[in-house]
Design a protein around this motif. Structure first.
Motif, PDB file in Angstrom:
ATOM      1  N   ASP A   1       6.039   4.166  10.440  1.00 45.96           N
ATOM      2  CA  ASP A   1       7.298   5.176  10.154  1.00 45.96           C
ATOM      3  C   ASP A   1       7.203   5.474   8.606  1.00 45.96           C
ATOM      4  OD1 ASP A   1       8.031   4.761  12.665  1.00 45.96           O
ATOM      5  OD2 ASP A   1       9.783   3.515  12.262  1.00 45.96           O
ATOM      6  N   LEU A   2       6.629   4.957   7.682  1.00 47.84           N
ATOM      7  CA  LEU A   2       6.533   5.213   6.318  1.00 47.84           C
ATOM      8  C   LEU A   2       5.377   5.873   6.105  1.00 47.84           C
ATOM      9  CD1 LEU A   2       7.544   1.500   4.863  1.00 47.84           C
ATOM     10  CD2 LEU A   2       9.076   3.541   5.026  1.00 47.84           C
ATOM     11  N   ILE A   3       4.412   6.051   6.693  1.00 43.81           N
ATOM     12  CA  ILE A   3       3.418   6.927   6.427  1.00 43.81           C
ATOM     13  C   ILE A   3       3.380   8.069   7.237  1.00 43.81           C
ATOM     14  CG2 ILE A   3       1.840   5.126   5.271  1.00 43.81           C
ATOM     15  CD1 ILE A   3       0.280   4.823   7.888  1.00 43.81           C
ATOM     16  N   ASP A   4       4.048   8.054   8.236  1.00 38.56           N
ATOM     17  CA  ASP A   4       4.195   9.347   9.225  1.00 38.56           C
ATOM     18  C   ASP A   4       4.620  10.527   8.190  1.00 38.56           C
ATOM     19  OD1 ASP A   4       4.136  10.548  11.411  1.00 38.56           O
ATOM     20  OD2 ASP A   4       6.299  10.467  11.855  1.00 38.56           O
TER      21      ASP A   4
ATOM     22  N   ALA B   1       0.785  -1.350  -0.037  1.00 36.40           N
ATOM     23  CA  ALA B   1      -0.097   0.085   0.103  1.00 36.40           C
ATOM     24  C   ALA B   1       0.972   1.301   0.019  1.00 36.40           C
ATOM     25  CB  ALA B   1      -0.868   0.041   1.200  1.00 36.40           C
ATOM     26  N   ILE B   2       2.049   1.073   0.487  1.00 37.55           N
ATOM     27  CA  ILE B   2       3.055   2.445   0.451  1.00 37.55           C
ATOM     28  C   ILE B   2       2.977   2.931  -0.834  1.00 37.55           C
ATOM     29  CG2 ILE B   2       5.283   3.254   1.189  1.00 37.55           C
ATOM     30  CD1 ILE B   2       3.451   2.329   3.584  1.00 37.55           C
TER      31      ILE B   2
ATOM     32  N   VAL C   1      -7.544   3.504   5.234  1.00 38.09           N
ATOM     33  CA  VAL C   1      -8.250   2.646   6.262  1.00 38.09           C
ATOM     34  C   VAL C   1      -7.238   1.597   6.548  1.00 38.09           C
ATOM     35  CG1 VAL C   1     -10.023   1.545   7.107  1.00 38.09           C
ATOM     36  CG2 VAL C   1     -10.406   3.455   5.700  1.00 38.09           C
ATOM     37  N   VAL C   2      -6.444   1.510   7.494  1.00 37.17           N
ATOM     38  CA  VAL C   2      -5.679   0.465   7.628  1.00 37.17           C
ATOM     39  C   VAL C   2      -5.971  -0.544   8.960  1.00 37.17           C
ATOM     40  CG1 VAL C   2      -4.105   2.166   9.157  1.00 37.17           C
ATOM     41  CG2 VAL C   2      -3.106  -0.105   8.065  1.00 37.17           C
ATOM     42  N   ASP C   3      -5.658  -1.606   8.640  1.00 35.97           N
ATOM     43  CA  ASP C   3      -6.215  -2.822   9.426  1.00 35.97           C
ATOM     44  C   ASP C   3      -4.785  -3.831   9.853  1.00 35.97           C
ATOM     45  OD1 ASP C   3      -7.390  -5.228  10.821  1.00 35.97           O
ATOM     46  OD2 ASP C   3      -8.803  -5.294   9.196  1.00 35.97           O
ATOM     47  N   LYS C   4      -4.617  -4.124  11.146  1.00 37.26           N
ATOM     48  CA  LYS C   4      -3.442  -4.722  11.816  1.00 37.26           C
ATOM     49  C   LYS C   4      -3.904  -6.212  11.063  1.00 37.26           C
ATOM     50  CE  LYS C   4      -3.081  -2.488  16.179  1.00 37.26           C
ATOM     51  NZ  LYS C   4      -3.494  -2.740  17.354  1.00 37.26           N
TER      52      LYS C   4
END
Ligand code: FES
Length: 322
Positions: free
Chosen positions: A214-217, A184-185, A201-204
């Protein structure tokens, strides 16, 4: 009407390939042994390239040794690898849907395992891969090796690439679950680059961790963490589809998730472009072994390692018809 298949490699430096030599080209009717041309012009004539190349395939991807610079355990039963590659290869892999094959240097070719690219740093020549340890191939990757054999680049890790590359200045909904957070990144970065507004919308999922934090921060996107298979998650996604004028939906996860997302789109009655992860079993990645072949509802057989297909056609066949 004949259903034309589009090869993801058509027009790339790896086209024409072995399939042209054997009259099994996915796209070109001449290179399927027919006497006429019925391709849709895509800027490159595969047959002409084949003739210009002396009636043979062009250079094909080969195994190259690569160094593992970092190995980190993430979430439940998952691993992240940082791998040193050439800057050129990193640039080629910095595209949504990019993947490579990896195996230990001491292992036979049938241990090759396709791995989605999570991130590519083309300034310094690194790629990042996250995977879940499930079967024999990934268990062998887990062994503490400093070197792998890598084959790539490959690009058919997603269906709907054309829509994804084309969408600009629109509202996009990106849904990712479990280990599918990784591909998704590059999708999100592509959408941002084309000035789209992204709701993520992210789901563990079973990984149990948002390992891409860290990559979407710092990215200019709206992030919502939710179990997308729960009633709350479905309510949330339907509300977004209903109220946010979404032009493109990306679903990253299992085929069951894809089917659920398509169902929600239909229930709400909207018509966004749909992009999904390619979950077919991929063995050779070259259209040769046939391991990834599916039969679409119109009877057409497609090698999914190289063929771009409509998300609905794949999911109708793989989930709704089962
Ligand atoms: S993976 Fe071998 S033909 Fe597609």
């Amino acid at each position: 009407m004949k259903y034309r298949l589009e090869c993801v490699d058509a027009g790339s430096e790896y086209c024409p390939c072995y399939l042209a030599e054997t009259n099994n080209c996915i796209t070109c009717s001449h290179l399927q042994g027919k006497q006429f041309c019925d391709c849709e012009w895509r800027g490159t004539c595969i047959y002409q390239e084949y003739v210009n190349n002396g009636y043979q395939k062009t250079y094909q991807r080969e195994d190259i040794p690569v160094q593992v610079e970092k190995r980190e355990s993430i979430g439940s039963n998952c691993m992240m690898l940082k791998i040193k590659v050439s800057k050129t290869l990193a640039r080629q892999l910095k595209e949504p849907g990019a993947y490579v094959f990896l195996r230990g240097t001491d292992l036979p070719h049938y241990f090759d395992v396709p791995m989605s690219i999570m991130e590519a740093d083309d300034s310094n020549g690194y790629i990042y891969i996250s995977y879940q340890t499930l079967g024999a191939k990934t268990k062998k990757l887990d062994e503490d090796r400093s070197e792998f054999l890598l084959r790539g680049p490959y690009w058919n890790g997603l269906y709907g690439l054309k829509s994804l590359k084309k969408v600009s200045e629109d509202n996009c909904l990106v849904i990712a679950r479990g280990i599918a957070q990784a591909p998704a990144i590059l999708v999100i970065k592509k959408l941002i680059k084309n000035r789209n507004k992204v709701i993520f919308v992210v789901d563990k999922g079973v990984v149990g961790e948002i390992f891409i934090e860290d990559l979407i921060d710092g990215l200019d996107i709206r992030i919502i963490e939710e179990d997308v298979q729960s009633e709350n998650g479905k309510f949330l996604i339907k509300n977004i589809l209903r109220n946010e004028d979404i032009g493109l939906v990306y679903s990253g996860g299992s085929d069951v998730l894809h089917a659920s997302v398509i169902n929600m789109i239909d229930q709400v009655g909207v018509n966004p472009n749909i992009v999904i992860t390619n979950n077919n079993e991929i063995c050779c990645g070259e259209g040769i072994c046939g391991g990834c072949t599916i039969r679409l509802s119109n009877g057409v057989r497609a090698k999914t390692c190289k063929t771009q297909l409509e998300a609905r056609k794949v999911i109708e066949r793989r989930v709704f018809d089962d």
